[in-house]
Write a protein that holds these residues in place. Structure first.
Motif, PDB file in Angstrom:
ATOM      1  N   ILE A  11       0.235 -36.577  10.066  1.00  0.00           N
ATOM      2  CA  ILE A  11       1.472 -36.050   9.474  1.00  0.00           C
ATOM      3  C   ILE A  11       2.670 -36.847   9.977  1.00  0.00           C
ATOM      4  CG2 ILE A  11       3.016 -34.044   9.444  1.00  0.00           C
ATOM      5  CD1 ILE A  11       0.410 -32.303   9.489  1.00  0.00           C
ATOM      6  N   SER A  12       2.656 -37.200  11.253  1.00  0.00           N
ATOM      7  CA  SER A  12       3.734 -38.009  11.808  1.00  0.00           C
ATOM      8  C   SER A  12       3.784 -39.381  11.148  1.00  0.00           C
ATOM      9  CB  SER A  12       3.573 -38.148  13.319  1.00  0.00           C
ATOM     10  OG  SER A  12       4.679 -38.812  13.864  1.00  0.00           O
ATOM     11  N   LEU A  13       2.620 -39.957  10.874  1.00  0.00           N
ATOM     12  CA  LEU A  13       2.568 -41.251  10.183  1.00  0.00           C
ATOM     13  C   LEU A  13       3.150 -41.133   8.781  1.00  0.00           C
ATOM     14  CD1 LEU A  13       1.576 -44.200  10.359  1.00  0.00           C
ATOM     15  CD2 LEU A  13      -0.602 -43.395   9.425  1.00  0.00           C
ATOM     16  N   LEU A  14       2.814 -40.058   8.086  1.00  0.00           N
ATOM     17  CA  LEU A  14       3.356 -39.817   6.752  1.00  0.00           C
ATOM     18  C   LEU A  14       4.871 -39.636   6.807  1.00  0.00           C
ATOM     19  CD1 LEU A  14       2.756 -39.295   3.742  1.00  0.00           C
ATOM     20  CD2 LEU A  14       2.499 -36.886   4.333  1.00  0.00           C
ATOM     21  N   LEU A  15       5.348 -38.855   7.769  1.00  0.00           N
ATOM     22  CA  LEU A  15       6.789 -38.652   7.923  1.00  0.00           C
ATOM     23  C   LEU A  15       7.508 -39.954   8.277  1.00  0.00           C
ATOM     24  CD1 LEU A  15       6.848 -35.234   9.801  1.00  0.00           C
ATOM     25  CD2 LEU A  15       7.435 -35.676   7.404  1.00  0.00           C
ATOM     26  N   MET A  16       6.859 -40.782   9.096  1.00  0.00           N
ATOM     27  CA  MET A  16       7.443 -42.070   9.449  1.00  0.00           C
ATOM     28  C   MET A  16       7.606 -42.932   8.197  1.00  0.00           C
ATOM     29  SD  MET A  16       6.289 -44.919  12.305  1.00  0.00           S
ATOM     30  CE  MET A  16       4.578 -44.779  11.938  1.00  0.00           C
ATOM     31  N   MET A  17       6.594 -42.916   7.332  1.00  0.00           N
ATOM     32  CA  MET A  17       6.669 -43.686   6.093  1.00  0.00           C
ATOM     33  C   MET A  17       7.783 -43.161   5.187  1.00  0.00           C
ATOM     34  SD  MET A  17       3.812 -44.065   3.119  1.00  0.00           S
ATOM     35  CE  MET A  17       4.041 -42.367   2.631  1.00  0.00           C
ATOM     36  N   ILE A  18       7.858 -41.850   5.037  1.00  0.00           N
ATOM     37  CA  ILE A  18       8.900 -41.253   4.185  1.00  0.00           C
ATOM     38  C   ILE A  18      10.280 -41.541   4.754  1.00  0.00           C
ATOM     39  CG2 ILE A  18       9.872 -39.041   3.420  1.00  0.00           C
ATOM     40  CD1 ILE A  18       6.914 -38.028   3.266  1.00  0.00           C
ATOM     41  N   GLN A  19      10.428 -41.396   6.056  1.00  0.00           N
ATOM     42  CA  GLN A  19      11.724 -41.644   6.703  1.00  0.00           C
ATOM     43  C   GLN A  19      12.142 -43.103   6.551  1.00  0.00           C
ATOM     44  OE1 GLN A  19      11.947 -40.092  10.684  1.00  0.00           O
ATOM     45  NE2 GLN A  19      13.704 -41.359  11.209  1.00  0.00           N
ATOM     46  N   THR A  20      11.198 -44.028   6.698  1.00  0.00           N
ATOM     47  CA  THR A  20      11.513 -45.445   6.553  1.00  0.00           C
ATOM     48  C   THR A  20      11.909 -45.768   5.115  1.00  0.00           C
ATOM     49  OG1 THR A  20       9.994 -46.010   8.342  1.00  0.00           O
ATOM     50  CG2 THR A  20      10.616 -47.786   6.849  1.00  0.00           C
ATOM     51  N   CYS A  21      11.161 -45.248   4.161  1.00  0.00           N
ATOM     52  CA  CYS A  21      11.493 -45.478   2.747  1.00  0.00           C
ATOM     53  C   CYS A  21      12.858 -44.883   2.403  1.00  0.00           C
ATOM     54  CB  CYS A  21      10.414 -44.886   1.846  1.00  0.00           C
ATOM     55  SG  CYS A  21       8.858 -45.781   1.897  1.00  0.00           S
ATOM     56  N   ALA A  22      13.118 -43.673   2.892  1.00  0.00           N
ATOM     57  CA  ALA A  22      14.414 -43.043   2.628  1.00  0.00           C
ATOM     58  C   ALA A  22      15.544 -43.863   3.241  1.00  0.00           C
ATOM     59  CB  ALA A  22      14.429 -41.621   3.187  1.00  0.00           C
ATOM     60  N   ASP A  23      15.330 -44.397   4.419  1.00  0.00           N
ATOM     61  CA  ASP A  23      16.346 -45.213   5.080  1.00  0.00           C
ATOM     62  C   ASP A  23      16.645 -46.466   4.265  1.00  0.00           C
ATOM     63  OD1 ASP A  23      18.079 -45.903   7.345  1.00  0.00           O
ATOM     64  OD2 ASP A  23      16.581 -47.465   7.775  1.00  0.00           O
ATOM     65  N   VAL A  24      15.606 -47.136   3.778  1.00  0.00           N
ATOM     66  CA  VAL A  24      15.794 -48.354   2.981  1.00  0.00           C
ATOM     67  C   VAL A  24      16.505 -48.030   1.670  1.00  0.00           C
ATOM     68  CG1 VAL A  24      14.565 -50.151   1.686  1.00  0.00           C
ATOM     69  CG2 VAL A  24      13.849 -49.579   4.016  1.00  0.00           C
ATOM     70  N   ILE A  25      16.090 -46.948   1.017  1.00  0.00           N
ATOM     71  CA  ILE A  25      16.712 -46.564  -0.255  1.00  0.00           C
ATOM     72  C   ILE A  25      18.179 -46.189  -0.054  1.00  0.00           C
ATOM     73  CG2 ILE A  25      16.710 -44.787  -2.068  1.00  0.00           C
ATOM     74  CD1 ILE A  25      13.595 -44.823  -1.798  1.00  0.00           C
ATOM     75  N   ASP A  27      20.163 -47.070   2.348  1.00  0.00           N
ATOM     76  CA  ASP A  27      20.931 -48.246   2.751  1.00  0.00           C
ATOM     77  C   ASP A  27      21.217 -49.149   1.561  1.00  0.00           C
ATOM     78  OD1 ASP A  27      22.249 -50.015   4.467  1.00  0.00           O
ATOM     79  OD2 ASP A  27      20.401 -51.135   4.891  1.00  0.00           O
ATOM     80  N   ASN A  28      20.220 -49.382   0.708  1.00  0.00           N
ATOM     81  CA  ASN A  28      20.402 -50.292  -0.423  1.00  0.00           C
ATOM     82  C   ASN A  28      21.207 -49.684  -1.564  1.00  0.00           C
ATOM     83  OD1 ASN A  28      19.088 -52.614   0.588  1.00  0.00           O
ATOM     84  ND2 ASN A  28      17.109 -51.667   0.169  1.00  0.00           N
ATOM     85  N   LEU A  29      21.056 -48.397  -1.820  1.00  0.00           N
ATOM     86  CA  LEU A  29      21.771 -47.778  -2.935  1.00  0.00           C
ATOM     87  C   LEU A  29      23.170 -47.302  -2.562  1.00  0.00           C
ATOM     88  CD1 LEU A  29      18.994 -45.664  -4.718  1.00  0.00           C
ATOM     89  CD2 LEU A  29      19.886 -47.916  -5.356  1.00  0.00           C
ATOM     90  N   PHE A  30      23.314 -46.772  -1.369  1.00  0.00           N
ATOM     91  CA  PHE A  30      24.589 -46.169  -0.989  1.00  0.00           C
ATOM     92  C   PHE A  30      25.254 -46.828   0.211  1.00  0.00           C
ATOM     93  CE2 PHE A  30      21.841 -42.819  -2.799  1.00  0.00           C
ATOM     94  CZ  PHE A  30      22.556 -42.564  -3.966  1.00  0.00           C
ATOM     95  N   GLY A  31      24.585 -47.802   0.800  1.00  0.00           N
ATOM     96  CA  GLY A  31      25.143 -48.463   1.980  1.00  0.00           C
ATOM     97  C   GLY A  31      25.257 -47.535   3.179  1.00  0.00           C
TER      98      GLY A  31
END
Length: 165
Positions: A11-25, A27-31
């Motif tokens: 579950i932590s691995l899944l959350l890490m993936m979601i958190q990383t993807c959310a961070d990239v999105i 950062d790229n869409l809203f800075g």
């Protein structure tokens, strides 16, 4: 218990993936990246992913081993070497459990944090180390007991049921 710890790590691995993807999105869409993302991932998710599944992997005999020469020995010698290895491992993981528990208690006592773009309290993550080490200690004891008490005990991992096309 080992399955529950492995499940928490998954579950932590899944959350890490979601958190990383959310961070990239974000950062790229809203800075606006997630503040402290790197600190939370490295202090919490990575620690849980590495240390909690240790016992599960041990119970399945899937840790890396170099047993080429041992496999050439008689079965009784193989079991003796396995039990001796278990004793050394128990000593090692017993020390790690004790020391990491002392470190986690000290971290809690001083409310330890890491600095980055934000402060992240790390003592809760430090509790996963003695938990993971204690769990693998118990798993090794269990496997050692089986090696001593079961005549047909084999510490080899199960062969996966995979058809290669």
């Amino acid at each position: 218990m080992s399955f529950v710890l492995m499940l928490v790590a998954g579950i932590s691995l899944l959350l890490m993936m979601i958190q990383t993807c959310a961070d990239v999105i974000l950062d790229n869409l809203f800075g606006a990246p997630i503040e402290g993302n790197l600190e939370v991932i490295s202090a919490y998710h990575m620690v849980l992913v590495v240390f909690l599944p240790l016992a599960y992997v041990e119970l399945r005999h899937e840790h890396i081993n170099a047993d080429l020469l041992v496999r050439l020995m008689p079965h009784r010698a193989q079991r003796t070497i396995y039990v001796l290895g278990c004793l050394v491992s128990c000593f090692f993981f017993g020390i790690l459990t004790w020391q990491t528990m002392l470190d986690a208690v000290d971290s809690y006592r001083i409310n330890e944090v890491i600095m980055g773009s934000v402060y992240v309290t790390i003592w809760p993550a430090k509790l996963s180390l003695p938990l993971g080490f204690a769990a693998i200690f118990l798993a090794i004891l269990y496997n050692m007991w089986r090696a001593v008490s079961e005549v047909d005990f084999d510490p080899s991992p199960e062969t996966p049921d995979v058809d290669i096309v």
